[in-house]
Enzyme design. Sequence first.
Site, PDB file in Angstrom:
ATOM      1  N   LYS A  61      29.331  36.963   1.433  1.00 28.22           N
ATOM      2  CA  LYS A  61      29.116  37.234   2.865  1.00 28.22           C
ATOM      3  C   LYS A  61      28.328  38.535   3.044  1.00 28.22           C
ATOM      4  O   LYS A  61      27.957  38.899   4.146  1.00 28.22           O
ATOM      5  CB  LYS A  61      30.453  37.313   3.589  1.00 28.22           C
ATOM      6  CG  LYS A  61      31.185  35.965   3.588  1.00 28.22           C
ATOM      7  CD  LYS A  61      32.518  36.078   4.285  1.00 28.22           C
ATOM      8  CE  LYS A  61      33.432  34.914   3.976  1.00 28.22           C
ATOM      9  NZ  LYS A  61      33.111  33.703   4.741  1.00 28.22           N
TER      10      LYS A  61
ATOM     11  N   CYS B 151      38.714  27.739   9.570  1.00 31.06           N
ATOM     12  CA  CYS B 151      39.873  28.122   8.733  1.00 31.06           C
ATOM     13  C   CYS B 151      40.801  29.061   9.498  1.00 31.06           C
ATOM     14  O   CYS B 151      41.317  30.037   8.946  1.00 31.06           O
ATOM     15  CB  CYS B 151      39.438  28.772   7.425  1.00 31.06           C
ATOM     16  SG  CYS B 151      38.413  27.724   6.411  1.00 31.06           S
TER      17      CYS B 151
HETATM   18  C1  PLP Z   1      38.002  36.782   7.633  1.00 32.38           C
HETATM   19  C2  PLP Z   1      37.889  35.982   6.377  1.00 32.38           C
HETATM   20  N1  PLP Z   1      38.844  36.089   5.447  1.00 32.38           N
HETATM   21  C3  PLP Z   1      38.796  35.412   4.294  1.00 32.38           C
HETATM   22  C4  PLP Z   1      37.765  34.554   4.026  1.00 32.38           C
HETATM   23  C5  PLP Z   1      37.741  33.823   2.729  1.00 32.38           C
HETATM   24  O1  PLP Z   1      36.636  34.219   1.968  1.00 32.38           O
HETATM   25  P1  PLP Z   1      36.267  33.436   0.632  1.00 32.38           P
HETATM   26  O2  PLP Z   1      36.259  31.982   0.976  1.00 32.38           O
HETATM   27  O3  PLP Z   1      34.919  33.978   0.276  1.00 32.38           O
HETATM   28  O4  PLP Z   1      37.307  33.789  -0.379  1.00 32.38           O
HETATM   29  C6  PLP Z   1      36.764  34.371   4.970  1.00 32.38           C
HETATM   30  C7  PLP Z   1      35.680  33.393   4.746  1.00 32.38           C
HETATM   31  O5  PLP Z   1      35.314  32.627   5.603  1.00 32.38           O
HETATM   32  C8  PLP Z   1      36.819  35.113   6.173  1.00 32.38           C
HETATM   33  O6  PLP Z   1      35.866  35.005   7.104  1.00 32.38           O
END
Ligand code: PLP
Length: 404
Positions: free
Chosen positions: A225, A362
């Site tokens: 990200k 999510c």
């Molecule tokens: C606020 C937040 N936390 C956690 C995650 C999880 O990240 P990752 O899927 O890269 O482990 C995301 C990803 O969408 C997120 O936006």
Amino acid sequence: MDMPVSSRPLDHVADFPAIPQGWSYLDTAATAQKPQAVIDAIARGYAETYATVHRGVYQRSSEMTLAFEAARRRVAGFIGAPLPDEVVFVRGATEGINLVAQSWGGANLKPGDRIMLSVLEHHSNIVPWQLIAERTGAEIDAAPLTEDGRIDLDAMAAMLTARHRIVALAHVSNVLGSVLDAKRAAALAHGVGALLLLDGCQAVPRMPVDVADLGADFYVFSAHKLYGPTGIGVLWGRTELLAAMPPWQGGGAMIDQVSFARTTYAPPPARFEAGTPHVVGVLGLEAAVGYVERIGLEAIAAHEEALVREARSALSSLSSLRLFGPEDSAGIVSFALEGVHPHDVGTILDESRVAIRAGHHCAQPLMAHLGVDATARASFGVYNGRGDIEALVRGLERVRRIFG
Ligand SMILES: Cc1ncc(COP(=O)(O)O)c(C=O)c1O
């Protein structure tokens, strides 16, 4: 601060070979596009300098080990970590939170203990805690939100008790873009003797972060990200916390001595980095850090602030459009068009070459709180400008025409 977006000197789209002209990529909160500097660092890592780390006795491996550890120092500096060895390389934020939940939580939580989350958390900052709560008998609370979609710290203060052992909150919401007052959250957590974990996934790419200054105990983020590669991320933890935590995965690289009678473990960060690491991913992350540091996190924050202001103002002029989140959200704008499912909005926008995210992001508890099953979300990065907002608005007008 109030300069219009178009006059800002921050238009880096030319650095991103995967963004063709005329395509508006507005899904950076899901994953950022990669600048050539990151692609080059990854290519060099495989094509020129590739070797394993921490094991080889030959020169190439020693050099790669030096580069790998230099990247750790660079990342530590980037987030204000007092010590490089407080930086643990993980697969991403999800793995970082699972690591803390399983290792710290497994060792410290017991029946009757409580974990404080909030209603707007990503599933990555809910489910790992549910798993460890089930195992230990701890219980979970969720702090409510303010009317405009921030974590309500006044309400959380009233809910916190001496039974709370950890508070785990998003530094920036991936749906609403709302920014947590992290220092206050740290003071509130520490006031009842709890630790504070911050999920920095959406904060690190869009604002300066200094974990020590914030007063956090753990901080996690994902490289992808932050304009870096997938499969690599960071868990930062205070030295004394990491030192007291047991390993959560066993294997090579995390041990001191192994015998069938007794195995002893390496100190952190190695203790939490079992197996061959994502060597080139770490180099890609370092290049991503270099990339955003060259632009400047203050400049990125100001640029996205201006884009959000412009987007919110343009979207609010459309009929039957509901905007979510606070006015000053960071780089992320969620919305819904009355009578049109966000998936249809996303599909029709795609035909207009505008890429947004549609769905629950999510964050199903947050969707339930908002009274919707999905939202449409536009999120910005260093490659976006006013033209992307104009394309979004034109696309939404087309959606309106199609749906009448
Ligand atoms: C606020 C937040 N936390 C956690 C995650 C999880 O990240 P990752 O899927 O890269 O482990 C995301 C990803 O969408 C997120 O936006």
